[in-house]
Design an enzyme around this catalytic site. Structure first.
Site, PDB file in Angstrom:
ATOM      1  N   SER B 138       0.816  -1.220   0.000  1.00 17.44           N
ATOM      2  CA  SER B 138       0.000   0.000   0.000  1.00 17.44           C
ATOM      3  C   SER B 138       0.847   1.267   0.000  1.00 17.44           C
ATOM      4  CB  SER B 138      -0.907   0.032   1.235  1.00 17.44           C
ATOM      5  OG  SER B 138      -1.852  -0.994   1.157  1.00 17.44           O
ATOM      6  N   PRO B 140       0.131   5.838   0.132  1.00 18.86           N
ATOM      7  CA  PRO B 140      -0.910   6.799   0.503  1.00 18.86           C
ATOM      8  C   PRO B 140      -2.013   6.885  -0.563  1.00 18.86           C
ATOM      9  CG  PRO B 140       1.248   7.693   1.016  1.00 18.86           C
ATOM     10  CD  PRO B 140       1.483   6.388   0.308  1.00 18.86           C
ATOM     11  N   GLY B 143      -3.952   1.498  -2.586  1.00 23.36           N
ATOM     12  CA  GLY B 143      -4.177   0.361  -1.712  1.00 23.36           C
ATOM     13  C   GLY B 143      -4.543  -0.806  -2.594  1.00 23.36           C
ATOM     14  N   ARG B 257      -5.651 -12.814   3.512  1.00 24.44           N
ATOM     15  CA  ARG B 257      -7.102 -12.719   3.710  1.00 24.44           C
ATOM     16  C   ARG B 257      -7.615 -13.863   4.557  1.00 24.44           C
ATOM     17  NH1 ARG B 257      -7.744 -10.647  -2.329  1.00 24.44           N
ATOM     18  NH2 ARG B 257      -7.256  -8.486  -1.833  1.00 24.44           N
ATOM     19  N   ARG B 282     -25.336 -13.163  34.834  1.00 24.57           N
ATOM     20  CA  ARG B 282     -26.021 -11.911  35.125  1.00 24.57           C
ATOM     21  C   ARG B 282     -27.530 -12.165  35.256  1.00 24.57           C
ATOM     22  NH1 ARG B 282     -26.589  -6.641  36.771  1.00 24.57           N
ATOM     23  NH2 ARG B 282     -27.785  -5.415  35.283  1.00 24.57           N
ATOM     24  N   GLY B 353     -23.953  -4.825  28.341  1.00 23.85           N
ATOM     25  CA  GLY B 353     -24.465  -3.540  28.810  1.00 23.85           C
ATOM     26  C   GLY B 353     -23.337  -2.656  29.310  1.00 23.85           C
ATOM     27  N   GLU B 377      -6.279  -5.914   4.583  1.00 24.24           N
ATOM     28  CA  GLU B 377      -6.079  -6.860   3.472  1.00 24.24           C
ATOM     29  C   GLU B 377      -7.161  -6.716   2.410  1.00 24.24           C
ATOM     30  OE1 GLU B 377      -3.333  -8.009   3.467  1.00 24.24           O
ATOM     31  OE2 GLU B 377      -2.728  -9.264   5.131  1.00 24.24           O
ATOM     32  N   GLY B 378      -7.531  -5.503   2.103  1.00 21.98           N
ATOM     33  CA  GLY B 378      -8.584  -5.260   1.108  1.00 21.98           C
ATOM     34  C   GLY B 378      -9.911  -5.077   1.814  1.00 21.98           C
ATOM     35  N   GLU B 381     -15.587  -3.995   0.711  1.00 20.95           N
ATOM     36  CA  GLU B 381     -16.169  -3.534  -0.552  1.00 20.95           C
ATOM     37  C   GLU B 381     -15.367  -4.111  -1.718  1.00 20.95           C
ATOM     38  OE1 GLU B 381     -15.708  -1.668   2.211  1.00 20.95           O
ATOM     39  OE2 GLU B 381     -17.865  -1.626   2.607  1.00 20.95           O
TER      40      GLU B 381
END
Lengths: 255, 399
Positions: B138, B140, B143, B257, B282, B353, B377-378, B381
């Site tokens: 990657s 800037p 990616g 991945r 609880r 909670g 790792e991607g 999307e």
């Protein structure tokens, strides 16, 4: 320097235990594990052999059905080989019978300088096997070691006491029981785990050890649940509660 | 026959590691995590402190060599064993799985594409953890969009001169070997750049650790290459590898991945197990909250998602091990498992909670760590795009 470590393969304490119809702990369920109290002896033995520069750590274990899961854990830590005594005739063996078997296995291991064992097992809790093995072998018995050193054919231990420790020494060969905390057991490396499967395992019966007419030596008549804990005494603090607590502790002889 | 998804991957799998050994290795890591990691993870994570002592123990256990063949001193374990280890580490503290992920991608690149000389020189140092590997793809402005890679390597005699800026480099500072994607005349080339650990080496400058929402404790850095010179022999695969780096790295990222999916399973498991325990402890309105249908149904969904995530992840690992590629399945596993982890971590917060919101429990950490997996790792999307592209290719109709 050859060190035998007595290791017990016990049912996993994380799984609720069951009793057989003759009141013995059921041992044919899930995979057995190495009694954690034995991992200290294994680590101590590995360190002693390492320091000596030669020799090997040999495991001795008695377990039903050819059980090796717990042994594999100790082999993965670095022990060289194992002797497993697995024999239906030994089912439900009492402490003395167990000791006779272990003593014979130590002889079978050959050239042993030192036997290490935990002070007691986490399932049976008799705490008598190490001393009995020593007696049967005719070797000195040193117990409750929180520190072990070997030099000039002698073993010197710090024997844990209520107030501190005693220094006890004996000539080798000897049998030493070690407490938890004598050393910090290592995590087996992945290489160790993978190698453990192919390390030599000598599986024998009682007869192979020359014990031809051996039996459990005991029968368990009944097993009762431990009594429920009694309700404790409540102390309401009216400003003088500390005096009553001090008195109480004095009665218990803890202060 | 789009519904017949089973037909996609009807292969016979043959993992190589003895399942019994795999189970023992996994149990051993779990025990280590319970005893050594859990007691310190909270404090180290909150302080964003590098887990030096834990990493040393990971080296001693042999975790830096698990996927490397035995001939180079590694353990030669299969991918299923690797993801089992990753799940255990992540269930304790997700950052620990990041300590070895790109290391194993870099090692995998060498195993698959390296020259004999590269393998025998680098791998024996990597398996012990003495030399730590990392991956640097990657930038800037680049990616998943690898066409935008602007880091350049220009041949100069027996050397290449590398200039550019790389972003999001996990382990960049501590690494002694960077698998670096740089543009050469022939295309993207992967360089195995040796360096000393630290903030500067030759023409390389490492930025300070970038602050993050989660995934704390290990460094994520920018790396600046200012006319940094490497020998031409640093090209992955030698001269034959010039211009062929992208395919190699993208293939390596499949393992990344699958690693991310396994991490997600680990975090999801930790969140689920904490929740199902807490729901029985609880009490409200006179009964454990697990007896309230509102909570019970959450637990049912969480357990189902977790199981599905694990099975998809294992499936991708098997396929990759068997066929060498699993682009679609690795993407599916990463997509599903990471979304499951985020859902499960969120539900864990609801079930706990107020106490789940405190920094006394690891619930808030799971909640902060989970988003890494939907992005790293991607992004998910991109995963959907990759999955769709792969499926359409696989199910293309003739026109």
């Amino acid at each position: 320097m050859n060190v035998v470590v007595c290791v017990k393969q016990i049912p996993d304490p994380a799984v609720p235990g069951e009793l057989t119809s003759d009141n013995r702990l059921k041992r044919d369920g899930a995979k057995a594990i190495l009694d954690e109290s034995d991992s200290y002896g294994v680590e101590m033995a590995l360190q002693l052999v390492d320091k000596a520069g030669s020799g090997e750590v040999i495991l001795v274990s008695m377990a039903p059905n050819g059980e090796v899961s717990g042994l594999r854990q100790a082999l993965a830590m670095g022990a060289a080989r194992a002797i497993l005594i697995s024999d239906d005739a030994l089912a439900g063996a009492d402490a003395l019978t167990t000791s006779k078997v272990i003593a014979k296995a130590v002889e079978r291991a050959g050239g042993v300088d030192l036997v290490l064992a935990a002070t007691e097992s986490s399932d049976g809790y008799t705490g008598t096997v190490p001393a009995q093995v020593a007696e049967l072998l005719g070797w000195p018995s040193l117990t409750f070691a929180k520190h072990v050193e070997i030099a000039d054919g002698k073993v010197t231990i710090q024997r844990q006491t209520e107030n501190g420790y005693d220094v006890v020494a004996a000539s080798l060969p000897a049998v030493v029981s070690v407490t938890a905390g004598v050393v910090e057991p290592r995590y087996p490396s992945f290489k160790g785990i993978m190698a453990a499967k192919s390390k030599p395992l000598d599986q024998v019966t009682a007869a192979d050890l020359g014990l031809n007419s051996i039996s459990a030596g005991q029968s368990i008549v009944s097993v009762d649940a431990a009594p429920a804990r009694q309700a404790g005494e409540k102390v309401e603090d009216d400003g003088t509660a500390f005096e009553r607590i001090v008195t109480y502790l004095e009665e218990l002889k803890v202060i | 026959m789009v519904s017949n998804l089973s037909g996609m991957t009807a292969k016979s799998f043959s993992p190589t590691t003895d399942p019994e050994i795999r189970a023992e290795l996994t149990a051993s890591v779990r025990k280590w995590v319970e005893r050594e990691v859990l007691p310190v993870a909270l404090a180290l994570e909150h302080a964003d402190e590098y887990p030096e002592a834990l990493v040393e123990q990971m080296k001693e256990m042999g975790l830096f060599g698990i996927t490397v063949p035995e001939e180079y001193g590694g353990l030669g374990l299969d991918l299923l064993s690797y993801i089992a280890v990753i799940e255990e580490l992540a269930a304790g503290w997700m950052s620990l799985s990041g300590v070895i992920n790109t290391h194993h991608i870099a090692a995998g690149l060498l195993v698959t594409h390296g020259t004999d000389e590269q393998r025998s020189s680098l791998l024996p140092r990597m398996v012990t953890g003495e030399m730590r590997g990392c991956l640097s793809l990657s930038e800037p402005d680049a990616g998943s969009d690898t066409r935008n890679i602007s880091c350049r390597a220009v041949r100069d005699g027996d050397e290449y001169v590398i200039t550019g800026t790389k972003a999001w480099v996990t382990n960049g500072e501590r690494a002694g070997l960077v698998a670096l994607a740089a543009r050469t005349e022939e295309g993207i080339t992967c360089f195995m750049v040796e360096k000393d650990p630290g903030v500067a080496y030759g023409g390389i400058t490492v930025s300070k650790n970038i602050g993050k929402l989660g995934y704390r404790g290990l460094e994520t850095v920018e790396m600046l290459y200012d006319a940094h010179r490497v020998p031409a022999s640093a090209v992955l695969g030698g001269d034959a590898g010039v211009g062929k780096g992208l395919a190699a790295i993208l293939s390596g990222l499949e393992v990344g991945r699958i690693n991310i999916a396994a991490r997600a399973v680990g975090v999801a498991r930790a969140a689920f197990e904490a929740s199902i325990k807490y729901a029985q402890q609880r009490h409200t309105f006179g009964q454990p909250i697990a007896a309230h249908q509102a909570i019970a149904h959450k637990l049912a969904d969480m357990g189902t998602q977790l199981q599905a995530a694990r099975l998809l992840t294992e499936h991708a690992a098997r396929l990759r091990a068997e066929t060498g590629r699993a682009e679609v399945e690795a993407g599916m596993a990463k997509l599903f498992a990471s979304e499951a982890a985020l859902d499960i971590a969120t539900e864990a917060m609801r079930i706990h909670g107020g106490v789940g919101y405190t920094t006394d429990l690891p619930i808030e950490r799971y909640f902060r760590d989970a988003p890494l997996m939907i992005i790293g790792e991607g992004t998910n999307e991109i995963q959907r795009t990759v999955i769709a592209r792969g499926l359409l290719k696989r199910y293309a109709i003739e026109e």
